[in-house]
Design a protein around this motif. Structure first.
Motif, PDB file in Angstrom:
ATOM      1  N   CYS A  61     -12.382  -2.549   1.582  1.00 17.99           N
ATOM      2  CA  CYS A  61     -11.840  -1.236   1.242  1.00 17.99           C
ATOM      3  C   CYS A  61     -12.985  -0.275   0.943  1.00 17.99           C
ATOM      4  O   CYS A  61     -13.850  -0.570   0.112  1.00 17.99           O
ATOM      5  CB  CYS A  61     -10.910  -1.340   0.037  1.00 17.99           C
ATOM      6  SG  CYS A  61     -10.285   0.263  -0.503  1.00 17.99           S
ATOM      7  N   HIS A  75       0.826  -6.488   1.583  1.00 22.61           N
ATOM      8  CA  HIS A  75      -0.300  -7.422   1.494  1.00 22.61           C
ATOM      9  C   HIS A  75       0.190  -8.733   0.883  1.00 22.61           C
ATOM     10  O   HIS A  75       0.230  -8.879  -0.328  1.00 22.61           O
ATOM     11  CB  HIS A  75      -1.433  -6.823   0.648  1.00 22.61           C
ATOM     12  CG  HIS A  75      -2.048  -5.612   1.279  1.00 22.61           C
ATOM     13  ND1 HIS A  75      -2.899  -5.699   2.347  1.00 22.61           N
ATOM     14  CD2 HIS A  75      -1.895  -4.297   1.015  1.00 22.61           C
ATOM     15  CE1 HIS A  75      -3.269  -4.472   2.716  1.00 22.61           C
ATOM     16  NE2 HIS A  75      -2.671  -3.612   1.927  1.00 22.61           N
ATOM     17  N   CYS A 121       0.839  -1.196   0.000  1.00 22.42           N
ATOM     18  CA  CYS A 121       0.000   0.000   0.000  1.00 22.42           C
ATOM     19  C   CYS A 121       0.873   1.244   0.000  1.00 22.42           C
ATOM     20  O   CYS A 121       1.761   1.387   0.837  1.00 22.42           O
ATOM     21  CB  CYS A 121      -0.909  -0.007   1.232  1.00 22.42           C
ATOM     22  SG  CYS A 121      -1.921   1.492   1.342  1.00 22.42           S
ATOM     23  N   GLU A 122       0.614   2.153  -0.940  1.00 18.68           N
ATOM     24  CA  GLU A 122       1.448   3.352  -1.038  1.00 18.68           C
ATOM     25  C   GLU A 122       1.136   4.349   0.074  1.00 18.68           C
ATOM     26  O   GLU A 122       1.926   5.238   0.366  1.00 18.68           O
ATOM     27  CB  GLU A 122       1.252   4.013  -2.412  1.00 18.68           C
ATOM     28  CG  GLU A 122       1.753   3.116  -3.542  1.00 18.68           C
ATOM     29  CD  GLU A 122       1.649   3.786  -4.903  1.00 18.68           C
ATOM     30  OE1 GLU A 122       2.200   4.892  -5.058  1.00 18.68           O
ATOM     31  OE2 GLU A 122       0.993   3.221  -5.792  1.00 18.68           O
ATOM     32  N   GLN A 123      -0.039   4.200   0.681  1.00 18.67           N
ATOM     33  CA  GLN A 123      -0.415   5.100   1.780  1.00 18.67           C
ATOM     34  C   GLN A 123       0.315   4.732   3.077  1.00 18.67           C
ATOM     35  O   GLN A 123       0.940   5.569   3.701  1.00 18.67           O
ATOM     36  CB  GLN A 123      -1.934   5.022   2.037  1.00 18.67           C
ATOM     37  CG  GLN A 123      -2.792   5.353   0.821  1.00 18.67           C
ATOM     38  CD  GLN A 123      -2.838   6.847   0.532  1.00 18.67           C
ATOM     39  OE1 GLN A 123      -2.795   7.651   1.445  1.00 18.67           O
ATOM     40  NE2 GLN A 123      -2.899   7.215  -0.741  1.00 18.67           N
ATOM     41  N   CYS A 124       0.184   3.463   3.465  1.00 22.66           N
ATOM     42  CA  CYS A 124       0.644   3.074   4.811  1.00 22.66           C
ATOM     43  C   CYS A 124       1.813   2.099   4.776  1.00 22.66           C
ATOM     44  O   CYS A 124       2.281   1.659   5.820  1.00 22.66           O
ATOM     45  CB  CYS A 124      -0.516   2.470   5.600  1.00 22.66           C
ATOM     46  SG  CYS A 124      -1.140   0.933   4.883  1.00 22.66           S
ATOM     47  N   ASN A 125       2.285   1.738   3.563  1.00 25.79           N
ATOM     48  CA  ASN A 125       3.409   0.804   3.410  1.00 25.79           C
ATOM     49  C   ASN A 125       3.127  -0.600   3.918  1.00 25.79           C
ATOM     50  O   ASN A 125       4.050  -1.389   4.099  1.00 25.79           O
ATOM     51  CB  ASN A 125       4.685   1.354   4.074  1.00 25.79           C
ATOM     52  CG  ASN A 125       5.340   2.394   3.180  1.00 25.79           C
ATOM     53  OD1 ASN A 125       5.432   2.207   1.970  1.00 25.79           O
ATOM     54  ND2 ASN A 125       5.772   3.497   3.779  1.00 25.79           N
ATOM     55  N   THR A 126       1.854  -0.919   4.168  1.00 25.18           N
ATOM     56  CA  THR A 126       1.524  -2.289   4.560  1.00 25.18           C
ATOM     57  C   THR A 126       1.795  -3.237   3.392  1.00 25.18           C
ATOM     58  O   THR A 126       1.440  -2.948   2.251  1.00 25.18           O
ATOM     59  CB  THR A 126       0.040  -2.398   4.958  1.00 25.18           C
ATOM     60  OG1 THR A 126      -0.200  -1.523   6.059  1.00 25.18           O
ATOM     61  CG2 THR A 126      -0.316  -3.818   5.376  1.00 25.18           C
TER      62      THR A 126
END
Lengths: 176, 176
Positions: B15, A22, A15-20
Motif C-alpha cells: 500500500c 480482503h 476497502c471503502e474506496q473500491c469495495n474490494t
C-alpha cells in the motif's frame, strides 16, 4: 471497514474506496525433515522469533507452487540443501495464530549444505545428540518426537495435531 | 504498487499510503467425505462455479479454526450435517489457482441432512450409483476414486496429488 458481505457469514475487511473484500485466511507453512542415513538436518535461526534456536527448514508457502515444491524451496533458502520429498509426515493446526504447518519427510541429496540468509548455522543430528531443549517451536518438537518414535517402530505414519497457546508464554504470536 | 520488500525474494503488493505489505498466499480448502454405512453424502452445488454438479462438502478454511473444525463447519453449512472427523484422507495442490485442498474421512452422525444455502440438493450415494460424470471438480473425482479403491483393498491411505490446468477448459480458475 469491517462488515459481513452479502451472502457471507463472517465480518471481512472491505476497502471503502473500491469495495474490494480482503479475505484473511490461515497461512500454510511448508517444510521438511531432511534425512541423511541416521541423521537429520536442522537450522539454527538467525531471525526472530526464536533466534538462536533450532528448527527444521520451513516457511510460508508461496502462490504458484505445490506444498512439496514449497518445502524444497524453503530447504534450499535456509540451508542451501537439495532434497527429494519422500512423503507428507505431519500436519499441525495453530488456530490462535491462523497457521497450518505441513511437514514432509525428505531425502537429503548430498551433504553440501550451509547456512542461508535466515540461518546462523546448519548441522546434522542423530536422536541422541539432538538439541531437544533448544528447539524453536512446539510443532518441530512434536514432529521430531513422532519421527524418532516411528523410526524405532519401523513405520512412518502421518500425524495430525493442534498446538494451543502456551499458558505461561507472552509470545504466542511467534510460533513460526 | 508491487515491489520486492527489503529482505524478501518475491514482489508483493504494498500500500502506497501506509506501506503495509499485502502478502497473497495459497488458500486452504477443507472438507470431508461424510460416510454412513456403505454410502457417502454429496451436495449438488447451487452456486458457481459448477452449479448443478456434485461435490463433497468443502470450503475455505477460516481464521481461528483447525482444519478438522473447518471441514465440520462446511459440512454443517452446506448439508446441515453433523460429522465426526475420522482422519485426514487426501491433499491436493492446485498451484495454478493457489489452492490446497485437504479432505478428511468423516462419520455422519445421523441422516437428518438437508440442502444448505449454497446447495440445491443433498443425497447419499454408494459407489455404483455415484454420479461420476456429474462431479464438480477434479479433486473430488480423484479423491472418490481413491476412496472406493482403498475401501475395496480394506485400507485407507493418505493420498497427495497435484491438479494441473485442463488443456481444453476455459475455466481453470474455477476449480473450487
Amino acid at each position: 471497514m469491517r462488515r459481513i458481505p452479502s451472502g457471507d457469514t463472517l465480518p471481512r475487511t472491505i476497502c471503502e474506496q473500491c469495495n474490494t473484500i480482503h479475505y484473511e485466511n490461515p497461512n500454510l507453512i511448508v517444510g521438511c525433515i531432511p534425512e541423511w542415513e541416521n541423521r537429520i538436518l536442522l537450522c539454527k535461526r538467525a531471525i526472530e522469533p526464536r533466534v538462536g534456536l533450532w528448527t527444521v527448514p520451513a516457511g510460508f508457502m508461496e502462490n504458484g507452487e505445490t506444498t512439496a515444491a514449497g518445502a524444497q524451496r524453503e530447504t534450499l533458502e535456509e540451508a542451501n540443501a537439495r532434497v527429494e520429498i519422500i512423503a507428507p509426515y505431519a500436519l499441525y493446526n495453530i488456530p490462535h495464530i491462523n497457521q497450518v504447518y505441513l511437514l514432509f519427510r525428505a531425502k537429503l541429496l548430498d551433504l553440501d549444505v550451509s547456512a542461508g540468509a535466515e540461518t546462523l548455522q546448519v548441522d546434522m543430528f542423530d536422536e541422541d545428540d539432538l538439541p531437544w531443549d533448544e528447539l524453536a517451536f512446539a510443532t518441530v518438537r512434536n514432529t521430531l518426537r513422532h519421527y524418532f518414535s516411528d523410526r524405532h517402530n519401523g513405520e512412518f505414519r502421518f500425524h495430525m495435531g493442534t498446538i494451543e497457546p502456551m499458558p505461561t508464554s507472552h509470545d504466542t504470536s511467534h510460533q513460526v
